[in-house]
Design a protein around this motif. Structure first.
Motif, PDB file in Angstrom:
ATOM      1  N   ARG A 135      48.793 -24.174  15.311  1.00 50.89           N
ATOM      2  CA  ARG A 135      49.771 -25.274  15.306  1.00 50.89           C
ATOM      3  C   ARG A 135      50.361 -25.466  16.690  1.00 50.89           C
ATOM      4  NH1 ARG A 135      49.883 -23.602   9.945  1.00 50.89           N
ATOM      5  NH2 ARG A 135      50.697 -25.079   8.402  1.00 50.89           N
ATOM      6  N   THR A 136      50.577 -26.711  17.044  1.00 53.64           N
ATOM      7  CA  THR A 136      51.279 -27.027  18.293  1.00 53.64           C
ATOM      8  C   THR A 136      52.780 -27.167  17.996  1.00 53.64           C
ATOM      9  OG1 THR A 136      50.912 -29.399  17.990  1.00 53.64           O
ATOM     10  CG2 THR A 136      49.241 -28.194  19.249  1.00 53.64           C
ATOM     11  N   GLN A 137      53.560 -27.299  19.071  1.00 58.52           N
ATOM     12  CA  GLN A 137      55.022 -27.275  18.939  1.00 58.52           C
ATOM     13  C   GLN A 137      55.538 -28.582  18.330  1.00 58.52           C
ATOM     14  OE1 GLN A 137      56.562 -24.879  22.596  1.00 58.52           O
ATOM     15  NE2 GLN A 137      54.450 -25.470  22.987  1.00 58.52           N
ATOM     16  N   SER A 138      56.612 -28.451  17.553  1.00 62.49           N
ATOM     17  CA  SER A 138      56.982 -29.516  16.610  1.00 62.49           C
ATOM     18  C   SER A 138      57.290 -30.845  17.282  1.00 62.49           C
ATOM     19  CB  SER A 138      58.165 -29.086  15.745  1.00 62.49           C
ATOM     20  OG  SER A 138      59.348 -29.061  16.495  1.00 62.49           O
ATOM     21  N   ASP A 186      53.358 -29.758  24.179  1.00 60.33           N
ATOM     22  CA  ASP A 186      51.968 -30.029  23.793  1.00 60.33           C
ATOM     23  C   ASP A 186      51.702 -31.524  23.632  1.00 60.33           C
ATOM     24  OD1 ASP A 186      51.436 -27.206  23.519  1.00 60.33           O
ATOM     25  OD2 ASP A 186      52.561 -27.267  21.646  1.00 60.33           O
ATOM     26  N   VAL A 187      52.556 -32.353  24.197  1.00 57.26           N
ATOM     27  CA  VAL A 187      52.499 -33.798  23.921  1.00 57.26           C
ATOM     28  C   VAL A 187      51.161 -34.421  24.309  1.00 57.26           C
ATOM     29  CG1 VAL A 187      53.586 -34.504  26.114  1.00 57.26           C
ATOM     30  CG2 VAL A 187      53.800 -35.953  24.080  1.00 57.26           C
ATOM     31  N   ASP A 224      61.385 -26.780  24.065  1.00 57.66           N
ATOM     32  CA  ASP A 224      60.223 -27.102  23.225  1.00 57.66           C
ATOM     33  C   ASP A 224      60.339 -28.487  22.579  1.00 57.66           C
ATOM     34  OD1 ASP A 224      62.334 -25.833  21.752  1.00 57.66           O
ATOM     35  OD2 ASP A 224      61.000 -25.525  20.057  1.00 57.66           O
ATOM     36  N   HIS A 225      61.511 -29.114  22.693  1.00 57.31           N
ATOM     37  CA  HIS A 225      61.702 -30.439  22.092  1.00 57.31           C
ATOM     38  C   HIS A 225      61.723 -31.555  23.137  1.00 57.31           C
ATOM     39  CE1 HIS A 225      64.072 -28.087  18.767  1.00 57.31           C
ATOM     40  NE2 HIS A 225      62.824 -27.689  18.903  1.00 57.31           N
ATOM     41  N   SER A 226      61.823 -31.204  24.417  1.00 60.44           N
ATOM     42  CA  SER A 226      62.049 -32.244  25.425  1.00 60.44           C
ATOM     43  C   SER A 226      61.208 -32.127  26.687  1.00 60.44           C
ATOM     44  CB  SER A 226      63.536 -32.273  25.816  1.00 60.44           C
ATOM     45  OG  SER A 226      63.929 -31.033  26.367  1.00 60.44           O
ATOM     46  N   LEU A 227      60.501 -31.014  26.887  1.00 54.57           N
ATOM     47  CA  LEU A 227      59.694 -30.893  28.108  1.00 54.57           C
ATOM     48  C   LEU A 227      58.645 -31.993  28.203  1.00 54.57           C
ATOM     49  CD1 LEU A 227      58.845 -29.358  30.679  1.00 54.57           C
ATOM     50  CD2 LEU A 227      57.436 -27.875  29.239  1.00 54.57           C
ATOM     51  N   GLY A 228      58.203 -32.485  27.043  1.00 58.14           N
ATOM     52  CA  GLY A 228      57.204 -33.551  27.028  1.00 58.14           C
ATOM     53  C   GLY A 228      57.631 -34.797  27.789  1.00 58.14           C
ATOM     54  N   VAL A 229      58.935 -35.020  27.925  1.00 61.01           N
ATOM     55  CA  VAL A 229      59.403 -36.182  28.699  1.00 61.01           C
ATOM     56  C   VAL A 229      58.929 -36.063  30.147  1.00 61.01           C
ATOM     57  CG1 VAL A 229      61.450 -37.360  29.583  1.00 61.01           C
ATOM     58  CG2 VAL A 229      61.374 -36.629  27.192  1.00 61.01           C
ATOM     59  N   VAL A 230      59.007 -34.868  30.707  1.00 62.60           N
ATOM     60  CA  VAL A 230      58.516 -34.645  32.081  1.00 62.60           C
ATOM     61  C   VAL A 230      56.996 -34.835  32.120  1.00 62.60           C
ATOM     62  CG1 VAL A 230      58.298 -32.966  33.951  1.00 62.60           C
ATOM     63  CG2 VAL A 230      60.391 -33.043  32.582  1.00 62.60           C
TER      64      VAL A 230
END
Ligand code: MLT
Ligand code: MN
Ligand code: ZN
Length: 302
Positions: free
Chosen positions: A37-40, A59-60, A92-98
């Motif tokens: 599983r990837t991060q939620s 993991d976006v 784990d909830h916001s790094l995808g923005v970067v």
């Protein structure tokens, strides 16, 4: 409304790179016994074409490949999401923005408390803004806000509500609204999807609110309060980490089992949680109670 679970693990994913707990060992040896599983993160859409991200995980990049591909993309560059809605500023909830910084424009919806954490503490917004424009829409607690598509139309609204939790450990201040749950409502039908990846406790008023959801995606981080202590991994209980455990006295399972929601689904599941094991008695207990253990790629239309 379409709801697509892009990732269903807690921070670190499953199996976690540095973990050899019982579940991670099984997942490496036999992925059919415990799916990776990837991060939620969740994608929601009114039409199945234009999607809003609920949280942007580390993991976006991999997760966006799960969105239905659009063969009629009109340009060489195309961002396949309309905006990102954030529950909090956890890594784990916001790094995808970067990690989505190649977008020319990435609209963000979050509370002022989360925005200030992302500006001043993690600096994720500050870094991303060097590459892209990040139009921000404020989420006020208990006030629905329409989610605007890139073409200007709206077909979904989101309402943020406070949940019991501490601010991220790197936050310099703890302001109200630093951690919220989301109710996403389809304007045309009134259908609601609730997303609550982190929640330290279930009060009667919070349960009343969650009961209004057609689809409930809820914090399944830990099976038991003592999980990390018993595994020799950490000193803090689940509740001390702001995650109400699934089982045990006051656990989420029997409380959520009493809710009328059509779909009640655990997500944000930590790698130590035995509900990840397809054949475990804990998994059977979830299903016996009428709930579902979320998995990456689970798609529901209501
Ligand atoms: C949490 O869900 O408890 C936080 O996101 C912690 C983390 O993974 O950084
Ligand atoms: Mn998390
Ligand atoms: Zn593990």
């Amino acid at each position: 409304m379409h709801v697509l679970l892009l990732g269903t693990a807690a921070g670190g994913g499953f199996p976690q790179w540095n973990c050899w707990c019982a579940c991670c060992r099984i997942a490496r040896r036999d992925p059919d016994a415990a799916f990776p599983r990837t991060q939620s993160s969740v994608a929601v859409s009114a039409d199945g074409h234009r999607w809003f991200l609920l949280n942007a995980s580390p993991d976006v990049r991999e997760q966006l490949t799960r969105l239905p591909s659009n063969n009629s993309v009109p340009a060489v560059r195309h961002v396949p999401i309309e905006a990102v809605v954030l529950t909090d500023g956890e890594v784990d909830h916001s790094l995808g923005v970067v990690l989505l910084r190649e977008a020319q424009c990435l609209p963000i919806y979050c509370t002022t408390a989360t925005r200030s954490i992302l500006e001043n503490d993690s600096r994720f917004l500050t870094v991303a803004r060097a590459f892209t424009t990040l139009p921000w829409t404020e989420l006020r607690l208990d006030a629905p806000v329409e989610l605007r598509q890139r073409d200007g139309a709206t077909s979904l609204a989101v309402e943020a509500f406070a949940v019991p939790a501490g601010a991220p450990r790197f936050a310099s201040v703890s302001e109200p609204g630093h951690t919220v749950g989301l109710m996403v409502r389809e304007l045309a039908t009134g259908r609601v999807c609730a997303f609550v990846p982190g929640c330290g406790d279930l009060s009667p008023s919070l349960l009343d609110r969650l009961a209004l959801a057609d689809i409930l995606l809820f914090d399944g981080t830990f099976w038991s309060d003592e999980e990390l202590v018993a595994a020799g991994i950490g000193a803090r209980t689940a509740r001390e980490m702001d995650h109400v455990p699934v089982a045990g006295p006051g656990g989420s399972l029997h409380q959520l089992a009493a809710l009328p929601c059509r779909h009640r689904i655990y997500t944000h599941i930590n790698n130590t949680n035995p509900i990840l094991l397809e054949q475990s008695p804990e998994r059977a207990a979830i299903e016996h109670a009428g709930l579902t253990v979320g998995y990456d790629g689970l798609r529901i239309q209501i």
